[in-house]
Design an enzyme around this catalytic site. Structure first.
Site, PDB file in Angstrom:
ATOM      1  N   THR A  16       0.802  -1.223   0.000  1.00 24.60           N
ATOM      2  CA  THR A  16       0.000   0.000   0.000  1.00 24.60           C
ATOM      3  C   THR A  16       0.835   1.274   0.000  1.00 24.60           C
ATOM      4  OG1 THR A  16      -1.599  -1.223   1.300  1.00 24.60           O
ATOM      5  CG2 THR A  16      -1.861   1.140   1.306  1.00 24.60           C
ATOM      6  N   ASP A  60       2.005  -7.526  -3.835  1.00 27.77           N
ATOM      7  CA  ASP A  60       1.291  -7.466  -2.564  1.00 27.77           C
ATOM      8  C   ASP A  60       2.030  -8.448  -1.655  1.00 27.77           C
ATOM      9  OD1 ASP A  60      -1.776  -6.821  -1.437  1.00 27.77           O
ATOM     10  OD2 ASP A  60      -0.816  -8.604  -0.578  1.00 27.77           O
ATOM     11  N   SER A  61       2.228  -8.081  -0.400  1.00 26.29           N
ATOM     12  CA  SER A  61       3.103  -8.917   0.428  1.00 26.29           C
ATOM     13  C   SER A  61       2.493 -10.271   0.763  1.00 26.29           C
ATOM     14  CB  SER A  61       3.542  -8.179   1.689  1.00 26.29           C
ATOM     15  OG  SER A  61       2.570  -8.244   2.684  1.00 26.29           O
ATOM     16  N   SER A  62       1.224 -10.484   0.441  1.00 26.39           N
ATOM     17  CA  SER A  62       0.681 -11.839   0.646  1.00 26.39           C
ATOM     18  C   SER A  62       1.284 -12.816  -0.371  1.00 26.39           C
ATOM     19  CB  SER A  62      -0.845 -11.841   0.617  1.00 26.39           C
ATOM     20  OG  SER A  62      -1.318 -10.969  -0.358  1.00 26.39           O
ATOM     21  N   ASP A  93       1.276  -6.901   5.570  1.00 27.06           N
ATOM     22  CA  ASP A  93       0.718  -8.212   5.919  1.00 27.06           C
ATOM     23  C   ASP A  93       1.782  -9.246   6.312  1.00 27.06           C
ATOM     24  OD1 ASP A  93      -1.756  -7.183   5.503  1.00 27.06           O
ATOM     25  OD2 ASP A  93      -2.091  -8.149   3.565  1.00 27.06           O
ATOM     26  N   THR A 168       5.159  -8.435  15.358  1.00 26.82           N
ATOM     27  CA  THR A 168       4.049  -9.196  14.816  1.00 26.82           C
ATOM     28  C   THR A 168       2.968  -8.204  14.406  1.00 26.82           C
ATOM     29  OG1 THR A 168       2.792 -11.177  15.275  1.00 26.82           O
ATOM     30  CG2 THR A 168       2.841  -9.599  17.030  1.00 26.82           C
ATOM     31  N   THR A 279       4.599 -20.307  21.888  1.00 29.48           N
ATOM     32  CA  THR A 279       3.273 -20.082  22.470  1.00 29.48           C
ATOM     33  C   THR A 279       2.370 -19.347  21.495  1.00 29.48           C
ATOM     34  OG1 THR A 279       2.021 -18.952  24.203  1.00 29.48           O
ATOM     35  CG2 THR A 279       4.166 -18.014  23.675  1.00 29.48           C
ATOM     36  N   GLN A 280       1.079 -19.672  21.543  1.00 30.95           N
ATOM     37  CA  GLN A 280       0.148 -18.924  20.696  1.00 30.95           C
ATOM     38  C   GLN A 280      -0.288 -17.611  21.358  1.00 30.95           C
ATOM     39  OE1 GLN A 280      -3.949 -21.134  20.782  1.00 30.95           O
ATOM     40  NE2 GLN A 280      -2.429 -22.644  20.203  1.00 30.95           N
ATOM     41  N   CYS A 281       0.207 -17.339  22.565  1.00 25.85           N
ATOM     42  CA  CYS A 281      -0.038 -16.022  23.178  1.00 25.85           C
ATOM     43  C   CYS A 281       0.828 -14.997  22.445  1.00 25.85           C
ATOM     44  CB  CYS A 281       0.377 -16.012  24.644  1.00 25.85           C
ATOM     45  SG  CYS A 281      -0.569 -17.137  25.668  1.00 25.85           S
TER      46      CYS A 281
HETATM   47  N1  ASP Z   1      -2.060  -6.271   1.429  1.00 19.62           N
HETATM   48  C1  ASP Z   1      -1.058  -5.251   1.573  1.00 19.62           C
HETATM   49  C2  ASP Z   1       0.296  -5.928   1.600  1.00 19.62           C
HETATM   50  O1  ASP Z   1       0.658  -6.502   2.593  1.00 19.62           O
HETATM   51  C3  ASP Z   1      -1.285  -4.447   2.797  1.00 19.62           C
HETATM   52  C4  ASP Z   1      -0.233  -3.396   3.027  1.00 19.62           C
HETATM   53  O2  ASP Z   1       0.410  -2.933   2.097  1.00 19.62           O
HETATM   54  O3  ASP Z   1      -0.027  -3.010   4.170  1.00 19.62           O
HETATM   55  O4  ASP Z   1       0.985  -5.902   0.624  1.00 19.62           O
END
Ligand code: ASP
Length: 343
Positions: A16, A60-62, A93, A168, A279-281
């Site tokens: 973004t 996109d970082s996904s 992300d 995180t 841990t998931q905490c």
């Molecule tokens: N979906 C976007 C990404 O991680 C969100 C961002 O840019 O913060 O690439």
């Protein structure tokens, strides 16, 4: 000896932060980082020179994966002697994963690498991108007696600089999108930048900077939940080529003590699979042996992820497996802090 102003390389990978909104159509389009100084003239007030480099096809970082981690590391490697610091613009992300991975890859790093991004596009009226970008560059250019102040991989977001492998993503909407629950902020940005010198990573500067590029992705991440089935876990643990598993347990590292569960772990360890307990905490640490349920894990030889984030634990596992660390010392090395990722 006088030195010219620090120079910073800005690397845009996607996300973004590199978007602008077409105010007529509302559509998002890519920001032109080549004309950065014309688009954000405020940057001219910083006491440093800035050059930019953009992924040919920003993502996109996904869509991030170890191939791109290597691409970022290689850009830093080939420019390491030419620049005083690096700012990596990245989608939020998966930023904590990439930044954690880079912290392991960049061994004996003696310069700042600052990851940042934003929740709103840079061209948006209420954007957080400008502050994140400007202060990240400022932080990367901080010097003390011609030496960089920051000598590690960090993440800057919403007035705070964190050790990257302690972060995180905690919020998909708030500008304060990241947290570092087990390690203090390295820098806080207010009227002045407050550097918490005591908490900065102190690398061994006598050792040569080195970039490790091998990751082994034959791992699995399993989050426990009440009712998790034997069939599901058996399927995961019998994955072809599996070498390591991150087990997200409850609280201070507790798991069910049902026999079928312990048997699966026992068999996996006999088959040479490394199992890490995190841990998931969001905050706190695994303390195996504190309760009976985790004492059994300790006896099985499960590795403690201590107070590592899941993001750091995943990257460290892929990194150490990629370095072919022998199984004899794997546990000891994994439980040792390599880049300040655990306490
Ligand atoms: N979906 C976007 C990404 O991680 C969100 C961002 O840019 O913060 O690439």
């Amino acid at each position: 000896m006088t030195k010219s102003r620090p120079n910073i390389l800005l690397i845009y990978t996607g996300g973004t932060i590199g978007m602008v909104k077409d105010f007529e159509t509302g559509a998002l389009k890519a920001f032109d980082f080549k004309n950065l100084l014309d688009r954000i003239p405020e940057l001219k007030h910083l006491d440093c020179d800035i050059e930019t480099f953009s992924f040919a096809e920003p993502i996109d970082s996904s869509n991030m994966n170890p191939k791109y981690w290597v691409e970022i590391a290689e850009i830093i490697e080939s420019n390491y002697n030419l620049f005083d610091g690096f700012v990596v613009l990245h989608g939020s992300d998966t930023m904590s994963y990439t930044a954690s991975a880079l912290s392991f890859m960049l061994e004996h790093l003696a310069k700042p690498v600052v990851f940042t991004g934003s929740q709103l596009p840079i061209g948006d009226l209420r954007t957080d991108a400008k502050e994140n970008l400007i202060t990240s560059i400022h932080v990367a250019s901080l010097q003390h007696f011609n030496e960089p102040v920051i000598k590690e991989v960090t993440l800057y977001f919403e007035y705070k600089l964190y050790r990257a492998n302690r972060t995180t993503k905690i919020n998909a909407e708030h500008f304060e999108a990241f947290a570092s629950l087990n390690y203090p902020d390295l820098v806080t940005s207010g009227v002045h930048l407050k550097v918490n010198t005591d908490y900065l990573f102190k690398p061994n500067t006598k050792k040569r900077f080195k970039v490790n590029k091998n990751f082994d992705t034959n791992i699995a991440l399993v989050k426990l939940y009440p009712g998790i089935s034997e069939a599901l876990l058996r399927a995961v643990f019998s994955t072809f080529g599996l070498k390591g598993v991150i087990l997200e347990s409850y609280g201070a590292g507790n798991c069910t003590t049902e026999t079928w569960f312990l048997n699966i772990l026992k068999e996996a360890i006999l088959n040479g699979i490394q199992i890490i307990n995190v841990t998931q905490c969001s905050g706190g640490s695994v303390l195996m042996g504190q309760y009976q349920s985790s004492e059994l894990l300790l006896k099985l030889g499960i590795i403690s992820g201590k107070d590592m984030t899941t993001e750091a634990a995943v990257c460290k596992l892929m990194y150490l497996l990629g370095q072919n660390v022998s199984s004899k010392v794997f546990k000891t090395i994994y439980e040792t802090s390599l880049r300040g990722e655990l306490t």
